[in-house]
Design a protein around this motif. Sequence first.
Motif, short mmCIF file in Angstrom:
data_model
loop_
_atom_site.label_atom_id
_atom_site.label_comp_id
_atom_site.label_asym_id
_atom_site.label_seq_id
_atom_site.Cartn_x
_atom_site.Cartn_y
_atom_site.Cartn_z
N THR B 20 -25.60 -41.33 -18.06
CA THR B 20 -24.72 -40.27 -17.56
C THR B 20 -24.78 -40.30 -16.03
OG1 THR B 20 -26.47 -38.62 -17.65
CG2 THR B 20 -25.04 -38.80 -19.59
N ARG B 21 -23.75 -39.73 -15.42
CA ARG B 21 -23.61 -39.81 -13.96
C ARG B 21 -24.76 -39.09 -13.25
NH1 ARG B 21 -17.80 -41.11 -13.10
NH2 ARG B 21 -17.10 -41.31 -15.23
N GLY B 24 -23.71 -35.95 -12.15
CA GLY B 24 -22.97 -35.25 -13.20
C GLY B 24 -23.32 -33.77 -13.29
N ARG B 25 -24.61 -33.47 -13.18
CA ARG B 25 -25.00 -32.06 -13.29
C ARG B 25 -24.38 -31.23 -12.17
NH1 ARG B 25 -29.19 -29.32 -16.12
NH2 ARG B 25 -29.47 -27.28 -15.15
N LYS B 27 -21.61 -31.79 -10.81
CA LYS B 27 -20.17 -31.67 -11.04
C LYS B 27 -19.85 -30.68 -12.17
CE LYS B 27 -18.53 -35.89 -8.85
NZ LYS B 27 -18.01 -37.26 -8.99
N VAL B 28 -20.71 -30.56 -13.16
CA VAL B 28 -20.42 -29.61 -14.24
C VAL B 28 -20.89 -28.19 -13.91
CG1 VAL B 28 -20.42 -31.38 -16.03
CG2 VAL B 28 -22.52 -30.05 -15.61
N THR B 29 -21.67 -28.04 -12.84
CA THR B 29 -22.12 -26.70 -12.46
C THR B 29 -21.37 -26.16 -11.25
OG1 THR B 29 -23.86 -27.64 -11.08
CG2 THR B 29 -24.47 -27.03 -13.34
N GLY B 30 -20.52 -26.98 -10.66
CA GLY B 30 -19.79 -26.55 -9.47
C GLY B 30 -20.60 -26.68 -8.20
N ALA B 32 -21.48 -29.52 -6.74
CA ALA B 32 -21.02 -30.65 -5.93
C ALA B 32 -20.01 -30.15 -4.90
CB ALA B 32 -20.40 -31.72 -6.82
N ARG B 33 -20.26 -30.43 -3.66
CA ARG B 33 -19.36 -29.97 -2.60
C ARG B 33 -18.39 -31.09 -2.23
NH1 ARG B 33 -19.86 -24.52 -0.53
NH2 ARG B 33 -21.96 -23.80 -1.03
N TYR B 34 -17.13 -30.82 -2.42
CA TYR B 34 -16.09 -31.76 -2.01
C TYR B 34 -15.72 -31.48 -0.54
CZ TYR B 34 -15.81 -33.06 -6.91
OH TYR B 34 -16.12 -33.52 -8.16
N VAL B 243 -15.48 -37.16 -3.97
CA VAL B 243 -14.05 -37.35 -3.78
C VAL B 243 -13.34 -37.06 -5.09
CG1 VAL B 243 -12.24 -38.90 -2.98
CG2 VAL B 243 -14.59 -39.18 -2.14
N GLY B 244 -12.38 -36.13 -5.02
CA GLY B 244 -11.69 -35.71 -6.24
C GLY B 244 -10.53 -36.62 -6.60
N GLY B 473 -14.80 -41.21 -8.62
CA GLY B 473 -14.73 -40.94 -10.05
C GLY B 473 -15.10 -42.15 -10.88
N ILE C 80 -17.52 -21.09 -12.53
CA ILE C 80 -18.35 -22.18 -13.05
C ILE C 80 -19.81 -21.99 -12.64
CG2 ILE C 80 -17.94 -23.67 -11.03
CD1 ILE C 80 -18.24 -24.86 -14.70
N GLN C 93 -20.82 -27.28 -20.75
CA GLN C 93 -21.25 -28.09 -19.60
C GLN C 93 -22.06 -29.30 -20.07
OE1 GLN C 93 -23.28 -24.77 -17.59
NE2 GLN C 93 -22.05 -25.22 -15.75
N LEU C 97 -21.19 -33.28 -19.69
CA LEU C 97 -22.12 -34.20 -19.03
C LEU C 97 -22.49 -35.37 -19.95
CD1 LEU C 97 -23.95 -34.80 -16.59
CD2 LEU C 97 -25.63 -33.23 -17.53
N PHE C 102 -15.43 -36.31 -17.70
CA PHE C 102 -14.84 -36.22 -16.36
C PHE C 102 -15.08 -37.53 -15.65
CE2 PHE C 102 -19.21 -34.87 -16.22
CZ PHE C 102 -19.73 -35.45 -15.08
N GLN C 103 -14.36 -37.73 -14.57
CA GLN C 103 -14.64 -38.87 -13.71
C GLN C 103 -14.85 -38.38 -12.28
OE1 GLN C 103 -12.10 -42.37 -14.63
NE2 GLN C 103 -11.80 -41.44 -16.64
N CYS C 104 -13.78 -38.01 -11.59
CA CYS C 104 -14.01 -37.56 -10.21
C CYS C 104 -14.67 -36.19 -10.17
CB CYS C 104 -12.71 -37.57 -9.41
SG CYS C 104 -11.61 -36.16 -9.70
N TYR C 106 -13.28 -33.22 -10.15
CA TYR C 106 -12.61 -32.13 -9.43
C TYR C 106 -11.95 -31.13 -10.38
CZ TYR C 106 -10.40 -29.88 -5.44
OH TYR C 106 -10.03 -28.97 -4.48
#
Lengths: 336, 712, 196
Positions: B20-21, B24-25, B27-30, B32-34, B243-244, B473, C80, C93, C97, C102-104, C106
């Motif tokens: 897994t990425r 990833g964690r 990104k699924v918890t919000g 990650a700052r873009y 990067v989105g 991504g 979220i 979530q 995971l 997902f990929q990017c 966003y």
Amino acid sequence: MREFDYRRAADVPGAVALLGAGPEARYLGGGTNLVDLMKSGVERPALLVDVRELPLDRIEETDGGGLRIGATVTNSDLAAHPEVRRRYPALAQAVLAGASGQLRNMATLGGNLLQRTRCAYFTDVTKPCNKRAPGSGCPAVAGEHRNHAILGASAHCVAVHPSDMGVALAAFDAVVHYETADGPGALPLAEFYLPVGDTPHRETALPPGALITGVTLPPAPVAAASRYRKVRERASYAFAIGSLAAALDVRDGAVHDVRLAFGAVASRPWRARTAERALLGGPATAEAFAAAADAELAAAEPLPGNGYKVTLIRNLVVAVLTELAEECRRNEEATR
Amino acid sequence: MTTTTTGTVPVTGAVGTAHTRVEGRDKVTGAARYAAEVPLAGLAHGWLVVSTIARGRIRALDPAPVRAMPGVLAVLHHGNAQPLESDYVGPMGPADPALQLFQHDRVPYAGWPVALVVAETSEQAREAAEALVVEYDEEPHDVAFAAGRPEAYVPAGNPRSPAEQGKGDLAAGLAASAVVVDEEYTTPEEHHHPMEPHTATAYWENGRLEVIDANQGSAYVAQELARLFALDPSAVRVRSEHVGGGFGSKGARAPQVAAAMAATVLHRPVRVVLTRRQMFSLTGYRSPTIQRVRLGADPDGRLRALDHEGLNQTSTVHEFVERSADVARAMYDAEAHHTVSRVLRLDVPTPTWMRAPGEAPGSFALECALDELAERCGLDPIAVRARNEPEVGPLSGLPYSSRRLLTCFEEGARRFGWADRDPRPGVRREGRWLLGTGTAAASFPTLAGPSTAAVTAEADGGYTVRITAADIGTGARTALALVAADALEVAPDRIRVRIGDSDFGQAMLAGGSAGTRSWAWAVTLAARALREQLALGGTIPPQGITVRSDTAEALAALPPRERHAFGAQFAEVAVDVATGEVRVRRMLGIFAAGRIVNPLTARSQLVGGMIWGLSMALHEEAVRDERWGGHVGADLAGYHVAANADVPLVEADWVDDPDEQDPVGIKGIGEVGIVGAAAAVANAVWHATGVRHRHLPIRPDRVLTAGAGDRG
Amino acid sequence: MPPSTAGAITLTINGEKHTLPVDNRTTLLDALRERLGLTGTKKGCDQGQCGACTVLLDGRRVVSCLQLAVAAEGREVTTIEGVADGDRLHPVQQAFLDLDGFQCGYCTPGQICSAIAAIEEHAAGWPSAVTTDVRPEAGVPPLTAEEIRERMSGNLCRCGAYVSIVQAVARAAGERPAGPVELPGAAAVAQAEGVA
């Protein structure tokens, strides 16, 4: 977006009074259309009167089996309501076919009736549009009009009404109730939307400052066997390019009652009364359905790029009525 | 530095197993700052104003009324903006005129940036930008993209890959062919529309221009900004952590330049975020194409003549060529072989690379034409492709590094159930739906760009990889951790990968399906050298031991080959000819695309590419109004991309196909997934209905108008 | 009352009360991202056309880009950042995971918030546009792949992660066995979805 004043109304008279007090004022319901249009500059209100928390969020049964639906009932609550699903399944289906789960949770009945066209020239303030800027012209007639009107339009405007809900409401003879400073009033949906003519900017027959308080649906036994079919350019989360609300009651092979309304073909939900009259009392056959559709669509005036809608609507009428007739036949057999 | 490039590394098993990425964690918890989400004190908000005309000059632009609006800090325009350098050749070639913000009064297309309004809040900036009155002297414009226009020309191309190439006598080959397909295929203007809008935040710190960006290659953006602003390369730092999505659109664009200009003027951080509508004119797009394919074959399907001619548009200020005809050069041989990509200059924005540039539209035309050839020869579409499988590059004469296309077709046909297919069109019905299946071949070049990497053995026993990679991504961070783990012969959880910072040095951008291959190469070289150094023993100092690599020499030493990834695409569709609705019911892609580093994320990427193909086949189309020259319906309700309900179970898998000349065996998987996918869908629509749809997207109105024909 | 174009609002966000001044024009999305530093909620289109900004408002999913912050006064917002139980991820979530939904990344927070609500809507018996029979007598349709796709269609994913998203939502909803989900072969898909 320009700056604006915001007031939350406590009750219906208060809302009407607040709106009347301010120039360039708008009622704010779910905001799914209005806020978007404010961002694009199409709407530039100076005052928003928030009506979302008014006590108009109930769905009540009326005598004889109809329903009264409050103006602030959300699309989600409307579509989930057991009596809506039981008595007017096409209405629930129409609502569910619109927008997305998120938007249906925000959008309200009143706002749905008043939503503006999605014509791309209307929403782009750098372009002419008779609906947005009266007298500036209609670029769609000679421009991009694949999803524009084939019925009831004029050279001044060929935009379509985007509502799915409204199509089912039209089929079931909904009556719109409103409140003004001078007291309440009501308009049948058939009279609610004004003909396009040379005043496409005047969309409804509501008196100035009127607040929609709800809709009544008269009892309609035929509606229990009803269906909404929507065709769009992707499978979900897109506006219709053609849709149909249909209800049919067939007894002994003959059409006892029928309701038909088309979506995405006119500036308003298009009740197909000509087709209904052609069908009543006649045989419930594919040929009869096609002939009835043709009778209604004889008035169609397609543009060079949207003639497909005539075929689409005709095909939808035949397909959906054939399905409903088959169900009627099975039900008749089952009850014999 | 060693330049050994052959052989495979001793495998510790990280590469090739699903992970897994690593981010990833977040990104699924919000968490990650873009790019638009990094908090900065004193941040100001910039809002671009773009032209409403398609050609002409700015006659008047009076900033004073807007300057007086609440919160407004500055209005940058051609009358007051700082001069930028324009006479240079940057990392992506000649200076892009689209980056010359506010340097003159000319407007070359609709949606051209004419001003930047900066304010304390985004609401204030937006209102002020909308209020800015710009008057124009409008000139007649021309955005009419059409076949047969005499101004279309054959671009110069480059010596190794000219825009026009051929061999043999085409007319004679076609004349001698028993079966000829001669058809025109078109694809519309398509847009990348990553979910994250383009954005950049710029500020000055310790004499350096700092840019927090959303891009596909921070080193490239930094170099471009250094050239534009005449700064020493070391005085620009660009970071792009998350990067989105990019898909080719996130290079140096207006936001970085505008933010840097405003930050310079205001001496405070400035953020510029594009609106979705602005993205239509400011971030590139895939040109519409008009393609003519002529195939001449013997009755057994063997090609005698192949002609693929593509036309695309570019702007009046910059040349970009969508090389749609190139795909034929890698795919099929014929005695007479001709391919050309022409270009037409119009008053439109410059197109750019968009996922599988050239190959995506080109394969739609070529692979549909192959399907038509199969039909006319009465042959199975896979058999026609097998019959035309070349031994060497049809034009280069070079051997393929590997070409396992037929293996993909065999495996795909088996899993898809192709053998049971009735070849007749229009004969399968299920309720209101007509059913059909289609197939197509895929290929995409295997590329690599010079890259540097640093790998550090930390005193705490961990390892840090630093490389100016971008994870848009693709799962690059995770993939590079696995690659480093194998090269260092340690577990992946001991590797920390830091990317997206131009201070880490030159590295390939995330594009051309070459990111992971290029970066993994550099990381492998550095990690191997570090392991050798550590094997000598000794303790690790507090600052760690760092080894750097540069792949430039190794890449230059690669022997010439036809290097491509290949694939076989399959699709099943249902078509209601009474309503025009087309639904894809399942897709399968089998790929030969080099060694797969992380099967979990690789599958996602290949499937994502196939879904792009589905979306291209049925939905995507940006429409211009020729009267104004700009777009109609420039939003995500007007420009449809596939929604969840459009997408059935899409499967991607692969056959073993390591690249023998890559230290990790990688080819690249970012783009091959879309190639041929739209053709497979279109071919399936023919099989369902008996009607060929040669113009994308296959919209309901088109299906409805075509009906269920009886012609093939 | 004189016109006023700004004011202070109080929102309960992820269980915590926040009072903040807002311009009436400020959307809930911008209030979260630019005033409160809750940047997990994403801005994709700012027009209600992509779903990236989905949050839960009084427990229901909405697009925060079309929700004026001032009109959310007094309401409860879950973003979220508030769906996990401390360090323990919400099952949605975790499924995103594990299954690479997902990929990017966003659109992901919006997808996850939307999925949480979609599962609850289904559990509450709400039909969808693909529910064959919407009459209450017909009962709740099972949460098939087709139902999930329709219910999740308000969240665009440009990377094309839909296949894994559907699997993740199915797993989180308990409609599929937990654990690694193998991509089934075409035959299994056809059987599961009643196609072919």
